[in-house]
Design an enzyme around this catalytic site. Structure first.
Site, PDB file in Angstrom:
ATOM      1  N   LYS A  71       3.001   1.608  32.566  1.00 22.90           N
ATOM      2  CA  LYS A  71       4.050   0.934  31.791  1.00 22.90           C
ATOM      3  C   LYS A  71       3.438   0.014  30.736  1.00 22.90           C
ATOM      4  O   LYS A  71       3.933  -0.069  29.620  1.00 22.90           O
ATOM      5  CB  LYS A  71       4.984   0.138  32.710  1.00 22.90           C
ATOM      6  CG  LYS A  71       5.736   1.077  33.634  1.00 22.90           C
ATOM      7  CD  LYS A  71       7.062   0.555  34.088  1.00 22.90           C
ATOM      8  CE  LYS A  71       7.651   1.561  34.993  1.00 22.90           C
ATOM      9  NZ  LYS A  71       8.829   2.063  35.096  1.00 22.90           N
ATOM     10  N   LYS A 122      13.872   6.999  34.702  1.00 18.73           N
ATOM     11  CA  LYS A 122      15.094   6.512  34.047  1.00 18.73           C
ATOM     12  C   LYS A 122      14.823   5.570  32.872  1.00 18.73           C
ATOM     13  O   LYS A 122      15.637   5.493  31.962  1.00 18.73           O
ATOM     14  CB  LYS A 122      16.057   5.878  35.056  1.00 18.73           C
ATOM     15  CG  LYS A 122      15.547   4.670  35.805  1.00 18.73           C
ATOM     16  CD  LYS A 122      16.613   4.160  36.759  1.00 18.73           C
ATOM     17  CE  LYS A 122      16.113   3.837  38.135  1.00 18.73           C
ATOM     18  NZ  LYS A 122      14.975   2.931  38.237  1.00 18.73           N
ATOM     19  N   LYS A 135       6.494  12.384  34.789  1.00 19.92           N
ATOM     20  CA  LYS A 135       7.547  12.131  35.777  1.00 19.92           C
ATOM     21  C   LYS A 135       8.910  11.969  35.126  1.00 19.92           C
ATOM     22  O   LYS A 135       9.014  11.397  34.035  1.00 19.92           O
ATOM     23  CB  LYS A 135       7.184  10.823  36.520  1.00 19.92           C
ATOM     24  CG  LYS A 135       8.000  10.558  37.754  1.00 19.92           C
ATOM     25  CD  LYS A 135       7.728   9.160  38.331  1.00 19.92           C
ATOM     26  CE  LYS A 135       8.636   8.111  37.742  1.00 19.92           C
ATOM     27  NZ  LYS A 135       8.877   6.929  38.577  1.00 19.92           N
TER      28      LYS A 135
HETATM   29  N1  AQP Z   1      10.804  11.573  39.248  1.00 16.34           N
HETATM   30  C1  AQP Z   1      10.935  11.136  40.496  1.00 16.34           C
HETATM   31  N2  AQP Z   1      10.772  11.991  41.521  1.00 16.34           N
HETATM   32  C2  AQP Z   1      10.901  11.572  42.810  1.00 16.34           C
HETATM   33  N3  AQP Z   1      11.212  10.288  43.137  1.00 16.34           N
HETATM   34  C3  AQP Z   1      11.393   9.414  42.131  1.00 16.34           C
HETATM   35  N4  AQP Z   1      11.704   8.095  42.106  1.00 16.34           N
HETATM   36  C4  AQP Z   1      11.764   7.672  40.837  1.00 16.34           C
HETATM   37  N5  AQP Z   1      11.513   8.685  39.993  1.00 16.34           N
HETATM   38  C5  AQP Z   1      11.266   9.780  40.771  1.00 16.34           C
HETATM   39  C6  AQP Z   1      11.950   7.300  43.297  1.00 16.34           C
HETATM   40  O1  AQP Z   1      13.193   6.623  43.108  1.00 16.34           O
HETATM   41  C7  AQP Z   1      13.129   5.377  43.786  1.00 16.34           C
HETATM   42  C8  AQP Z   1      13.678   4.288  42.903  1.00 16.34           C
HETATM   43  O2  AQP Z   1      12.788   3.968  41.941  1.00 16.34           O
HETATM   44  P1  AQP Z   1      12.846   2.590  41.168  1.00 16.34           P
HETATM   45  O3  AQP Z   1      14.107   2.449  40.455  1.00 16.34           O
HETATM   46  O4  AQP Z   1      12.543   1.470  42.085  1.00 16.34           O
HETATM   47  O5  AQP Z   1      11.689   2.717  40.158  1.00 16.34           O
HETATM   48  P2  AQP Z   1      10.706   3.823  39.787  1.00 16.34           P
HETATM   49  O6  AQP Z   1       9.993   4.350  40.974  1.00 16.34           O
HETATM   50  O7  AQP Z   1       9.810   3.284  38.730  1.00 16.34           O
HETATM   51  O8  AQP Z   1      11.710   4.917  39.220  1.00 16.34           O
HETATM   52  P3  AQP Z   1      12.004   5.270  37.729  1.00 16.34           P
HETATM   53  O9  AQP Z   1      13.206   6.144  37.657  1.00 16.34           O
HETATM   54  O10 AQP Z   1      10.746   5.800  37.100  1.00 16.34           O
HETATM   55  O11 AQP Z   1      12.390   3.875  37.141  1.00 16.34           O
HETATM   56  P4  AQP Z   1      11.807   3.119  35.902  1.00 16.34           P
HETATM   57  O12 AQP Z   1      11.800   4.130  34.819  1.00 16.34           O
HETATM   58  O13 AQP Z   1      12.733   2.010  35.684  1.00 16.34           O
HETATM   59  O14 AQP Z   1      10.446   2.646  36.290  1.00 16.34           O
HETATM   60  C9  AQP Z   1      11.701   5.168  44.233  1.00 16.34           C
HETATM   61  O15 AQP Z   1      11.606   5.459  45.614  1.00 16.34           O
HETATM   62  C10 AQP Z   1      10.937   6.166  43.432  1.00 16.34           C
HETATM   63  O16 AQP Z   1       9.760   6.578  44.058  1.00 16.34           O
END
Ligand code: AQP
Length: 330
Positions: free
Chosen positions: A111, A198, A195
């Site tokens: 990030k 969001k 990946k």
């Molecule tokens: N692409 C993915 N495949 C499988 N699992 C995923 N998770 C996120 N993206 C994938 C899982 O979703 C949970 C919630 O994640 P989070 O909101 O705490 O943050 P993150 O892991 O950083 O997910 P994002 O969507 O990538 O959010 P941003 O973009 O805001 O950082 C976690 O259990 C994660 O593993």
């Protein structure tokens, strides 16, 4: 009864990756574990976010939790910012994690490299400290997460060793990350080497997407050379990603999915089958999500969740304060 804890941060529209890697697994624990599922809104502040968007995303996640089968009677659903113990334990725990180990965290590296060096917030760097507090406040035995969060849970395990050794007692319980066997890392449909995420939504399927759009996105997903359908993330990342989505939503293994498509040598036909299963899952899910939002029950759910979560978290916080020598008085 063992405890399970997990959460999602309200940083954007939830994706199919969030559903497969996290959301869909949360309800598996609510019958056999004391289940705590929260909305990580303090974590959402670690990257710049519009306040209105943050509030709307927060309500959405509560509705998604219920749509995914969480029952507020069985699962404590709560907002991280409703439990001030998260911020308090964070202030204590930050003294037991080291700058070197935090700077090695993949999420921070990924990030921060996309940001202006002079605008990287301290919160982004210290994100895993807050997450350790989230887990330890509830004495969680298991932490269901997608692959990308495993490193943070492992750091938390290091912290537990360090803290318990330093004070020579088993204060904190050792948490186990639980990573789904299939679908732990769903990739972008437009670039299957990155990946689905969001906060960086390229090639994402959103849980709120119109279902016709979902079909179009899957039919135009980037695929690979050839026409055979088998799992090989290095040489066939696009097809492998679609196989993972299919297998996970059908609750079968990758091997079983490969078997189903072994005689199908047309990517179009395979994509149609993937789109069908995604739509089959999202149709009732979206209906339930809309129903929960319209019910006006979000605040009631969060109030009850905050009450239950505060009770447990404050008890742990007092134990931690006493252990480190803070004077706890009546
Ligand atoms: N692409 C993915 N495949 C499988 N699992 C995923 N998770 C996120 N993206 C994938 C899982 O979703 C949970 C919630 O994640 P989070 O909101 O705490 O943050 P993150 O892991 O950083 O997910 P994002 O969507 O990538 O959010 P941003 O973009 O805001 O950082 C976690 O259990 C994660 O593993």
């Amino acid at each position: 009864m063992k405890r399970s804890l997990s959460g999602i941060k309200p940083t954007g529209n939830l994706t199919l990756g969030n559903y497969i890697g996290a959301l869909k697994n949360f309800k598996k624990y609510q019958d056999d574990y004391e289940n705590f599922i929260f909305i990580a809104d303090l974590h959402a502040l670690t990257l710049p976010i519009d306040p209105i968007e943050l509030r709307n995303n927060t309500k959405d996640i509560v509705a998604f939790y219920i749509a995914a089968g969480l029952d507020p009677e069985k699962t404590t659903i709560f907002l991280q910012s409703d439990v001030s113990a998260h911020s308090e334990i964070n202030t204590i725990l930050q003294n037991y994690l080291y700058m070197g180990e935090l700077s090695r965290m993949t999420q921070f590296k990924d990030k921060s490299k996309k940001m202006n060096e002079n605008a990287i917030g301290l919160g982004l760097f210290a994100y895993p400290v807050l997450m350790c507090g989230d887990i330890l406040l509830y004495d969680a035995d298991v932490v269901p997460v997608g692959e990308d969060q495993k490193q943070h849970v492992e750091l938390c395990r290091d912290l537990v060793h360090r803290f318990n050794n330093r004070y020579n007692k088993e204060l904190f319980k050792m948490p186990e990350p639980i990573i789904p066997k299939v679908g732990a890392r769903i990739m972008s449909l437009s670039d299957p080497t990155r990946k689905m995420s969001k906060s960086d939504p390229k090639g994402d399927i959103f849980l709120k997407d119109d279902l016709n759009i979902v079909r179009k996105k899957i039919m135009s997903a980037v695929t690979d050379l050839g026409s055979d359908i088998y799992f090989d993330p290095v040489n066939k990342p696009g097809i492998s990603n679609l196989l993972q989505i299919y297998a996970s939503l059908k609750e079968i293994t990758i091997k079983e999915a490969e078997e189903i498509f072994k005689d199908c040598h047309r990517y179009g036909e395979f994509k149609k089958a993937v789109a069908d299963v995604v739509i089959e899952v999202l149709t009732p899910f979206q209906a339930k999500y809309k129903e929960v939002l319209a019910s006006g029950k979000i605040d009631e759910i969060l109030n009850e969740g905050a009450r239950r979560a505060n009770y447990i978290a404050n008890k742990t916080l007092i134990k931690v304060k006493k252990t480190v020598g803070l004077y706890v008085h009546k």
